[in-house]
Scaffold this motif. Structure first.
Motif, PDB file in Angstrom:
ATOM      1  N   LEU A   1       0.434  -1.149   0.203  1.00 55.69           N
ATOM      2  CA  LEU A   1       0.311  -0.074  -0.309  1.00 55.69           C
ATOM      3  C   LEU A   1       0.971   1.217  -0.103  1.00 55.69           C
ATOM      4  O   LEU A   1       0.724   1.920  -0.698  1.00 55.69           O
ATOM      5  CB  LEU A   1      -0.552   0.271   0.953  1.00 55.69           C
ATOM      6  CG  LEU A   1      -1.904  -0.718   1.334  1.00 55.69           C
ATOM      7  CD1 LEU A   1      -2.438  -0.917   2.521  1.00 55.69           C
ATOM      8  CD2 LEU A   1      -3.161  -0.779   0.211  1.00 55.69           C
TER       9      LEU A   1
ATOM     10  N   TRP B   1       0.587   0.726  -4.083  1.00 61.13           N
ATOM     11  CA  TRP B   1      -1.147   1.054  -4.688  1.00 61.13           C
ATOM     12  C   TRP B   1      -1.659   2.210  -4.905  1.00 61.13           C
ATOM     13  O   TRP B   1      -2.141   2.839  -4.851  1.00 61.13           O
ATOM     14  CB  TRP B   1      -2.110  -0.588  -4.353  1.00 61.13           C
ATOM     15  CG  TRP B   1      -1.808  -1.739  -4.795  1.00 61.13           C
ATOM     16  CD1 TRP B   1      -0.845  -1.812  -5.781  1.00 61.13           C
ATOM     17  CD2 TRP B   1      -1.935  -2.935  -3.970  1.00 61.13           C
ATOM     18  NE1 TRP B   1      -0.552  -3.518  -6.084  1.00 61.13           N
ATOM     19  CE2 TRP B   1      -1.156  -4.064  -4.534  1.00 61.13           C
ATOM     20  CE3 TRP B   1      -2.569  -3.466  -2.625  1.00 61.13           C
ATOM     21  CZ2 TRP B   1      -0.806  -5.557  -4.293  1.00 61.13           C
ATOM     22  CZ3 TRP B   1      -2.483  -4.321  -2.530  1.00 61.13           C
ATOM     23  CH2 TRP B   1      -1.672  -5.521  -3.098  1.00 61.13           C
ATOM     24  N   ASP B   2      -1.371   2.654  -3.864  1.00 57.22           N
ATOM     25  CA  ASP B   2      -2.601   4.293  -2.723  1.00 57.22           C
ATOM     26  C   ASP B   2      -1.603   4.711  -1.283  1.00 57.22           C
ATOM     27  O   ASP B   2      -2.149   4.862  -0.603  1.00 57.22           O
ATOM     28  CB  ASP B   2      -4.126   3.582  -2.305  1.00 57.22           C
ATOM     29  CG  ASP B   2      -4.481   4.468  -2.686  1.00 57.22           C
ATOM     30  OD1 ASP B   2      -4.304   5.723  -3.090  1.00 57.22           O
ATOM     31  OD2 ASP B   2      -5.579   4.951  -1.974  1.00 57.22           O
TER      32      ASP B   2
ATOM     33  N   LEU C   1      -3.665   7.376  -0.144  1.00 56.31           N
ATOM     34  CA  LEU C   1      -5.104   7.109   0.517  1.00 56.31           C
ATOM     35  C   LEU C   1      -6.404   7.971  -0.453  1.00 56.31           C
ATOM     36  O   LEU C   1      -7.235   8.441  -0.371  1.00 56.31           O
ATOM     37  CB  LEU C   1      -5.669   8.153   1.860  1.00 56.31           C
ATOM     38  CG  LEU C   1      -4.779   7.141   2.542  1.00 56.31           C
ATOM     39  CD1 LEU C   1      -3.119   6.512   3.156  1.00 56.31           C
ATOM     40  CD2 LEU C   1      -4.934   7.816   4.362  1.00 56.31           C
TER      41      LEU C   1
ATOM     42  N   THR D   1      -8.210   1.678   0.711  1.00 54.26           N
ATOM     43  CA  THR D   1      -7.936   1.851   1.363  1.00 54.26           C
ATOM     44  C   THR D   1      -8.025   2.619   2.929  1.00 54.26           C
ATOM     45  O   THR D   1      -7.815   1.857   3.993  1.00 54.26           O
ATOM     46  CB  THR D   1      -6.974   2.940   0.694  1.00 54.26           C
ATOM     47  OG1 THR D   1      -5.820   2.341   0.018  1.00 54.26           O
ATOM     48  CG2 THR D   1      -5.352   3.029   2.170  1.00 54.26           C
TER      49      THR D   1
ATOM     50  N   TYR E   1      -6.675  -2.830  -6.951  1.00 55.31           N
ATOM     51  CA  TYR E   1      -5.628  -2.125  -7.076  1.00 55.31           C
ATOM     52  C   TYR E   1      -5.166  -2.073  -8.146  1.00 55.31           C
ATOM     53  O   TYR E   1      -4.846  -0.515  -8.947  1.00 55.31           O
ATOM     54  CB  TYR E   1      -4.512  -1.726  -6.238  1.00 55.31           C
ATOM     55  CG  TYR E   1      -5.460  -1.101  -4.434  1.00 55.31           C
ATOM     56  CD1 TYR E   1      -5.481   0.193  -4.458  1.00 55.31           C
ATOM     57  CD2 TYR E   1      -5.519  -2.404  -3.146  1.00 55.31           C
ATOM     58  CE1 TYR E   1      -6.317   0.537  -2.971  1.00 55.31           C
ATOM     59  CE2 TYR E   1      -6.270  -1.463  -2.371  1.00 55.31           C
ATOM     60  CZ  TYR E   1      -6.250  -0.435  -2.417  1.00 55.31           C
ATOM     61  OH  TYR E   1      -6.313   0.265  -0.543  1.00 55.31           O
TER      62      TYR E   1
END
Length: 311
Positions: free
Chosen positions: A87, A93-94, A97, A102, A303
């Motif tokens: 994450l 992936w993000d 946020l 997430t 994602y």
């Protein structure tokens, strides 16, 4: 990947380690990436400069990274988890946020971590009043601590956990004790799991459809339950309500019974070789046919493909 659910253990509980600071936007990314560059950052004299916050906030950032299980402690010291890397690394992936999935995932991580986020675990798994006052919730948590946990826990600190939960999850108004910056900078409030009631001390936490809860996060949570319990069959009622003082998906996400079942049906449609629902002795059960499926694979589909956002 190892299951990240942390069960309630009487001698393992944590209250007040956040230094009264609610989780803020940017803290997980900032703290995680700083840790990747220097795994001793949180004990370093340079931490306040590199993170741009005061000493107490440095401790709070470290706590929230551990409470959300992006970092964990082992015999070798503090290290990143697989989901933390997926994450929040620079190519994650993000990391900022931007995807609501997430936020739902962060919420799940907190509410299923009885060791480090004990009050969050209790509120979302064990406290079942849909309408309550601050004092009712605080006193109920104190009773729970006195009855179920060992060791000494300050009653004042325990009660203050409720105030922080409400600050993190509800759209409250600024007061002399809570400034506007704290209110605007709380990411989990957007999930609308808790709302202000008719008076300043009155709050609501209702079971709803939760259309914005992504199927990927729901699937991740379901798979984690199976991994944690080390079983292949699970009564659907236990997904809704959990075992005694156990993790309950329906309760954590504040889902109605019908919506929990609807999301399970959608999960089966997408993963027919992994899950199925059958009735055994009059009890609806969820079966997992593939015990090797990784929880992270549900999130990876979301994602990396962005094809199935909402359940």
């Amino acid at each position: 990947m190892d299951c990240l659910i942390k069960s309630l253990t009487p001698n393992k509980a944590a209250f007040g380690r956040h230094e009264t600071f609610a989780l803020r936007y940017g803290w997980l990314t900032k703290g995680f990436q700083a840790f990747q560059h220097n795994n001793e950052i949180f004990s370093s004299d340079e931490a306040t400069v590199q993170l741009g916050v005061g000493k107490n906030m440095v401790n709070a950032i470290r706590y929230w990274l551990r409470a959300t299980q992006m970092l964990e402690v082992s015999q070798d010291g503090l290290h990143a988890t697989e989901i933390g890397n997926a994450l929040f690394s620079e190519q994650g992936w993000d990391p900022y946020l931007e995807d609501e999935a997430t936020l739902w995932l962060i919420h799940w991580m907190l509410a299923s971590n009885a060791e480090l986020a004990t009050a969050w675990f209790w509120f979302f798994n064990c406290f079942h009043k849909s309408e309550f006052t601050v004092d009712e919730a605080a006193n109920s948590l104190v009773d729970f601590v006195n009855q179920e946990l060992t060791g000494k826990h300050s009653e004042r600190t325990v009660k203050n956990e409720i105030n922080l939960i409400l600050r993190m999850y509800s759209q409250t108004k600024a007061t002399a004790k809570v400034d506007l910056e704290d209110i605007l900078d709380v990411p989990l409030a957007s999930l609308q799991l808790i709302s202000a009631g008719t008076s300043p001390q009155h709050y609501l936490t209702r079971l709803k459809r939760r259309n914005h809860l992504p199927l990927a996060v729901f699937g991740y949570a379901v798979n984690e339950i199976f991994n944690h319990r080390k079983i292949s069959t699970l009564p659907i009622a236990e997904l809704m309500y959990g075992e005694k003082q156990g993790v309950a998906i329906g309760s954590i996400f504040r889902l109605t019974e019908s919506e929990l079942l609807a999301k399970l049906e959608r999960l089966i449609e997408r993963y027919p070789r992994v899950y199925q629902i059958n009735e055994t002795a009059g009890i609806n059960q969820l079966f997992r046919d593939d015990e090797n499926v990784e929880s992270l694979s549900f999130l990876r589909h979301h994602y990396e493909n962005r094809e199935w956002v909402n359940a």
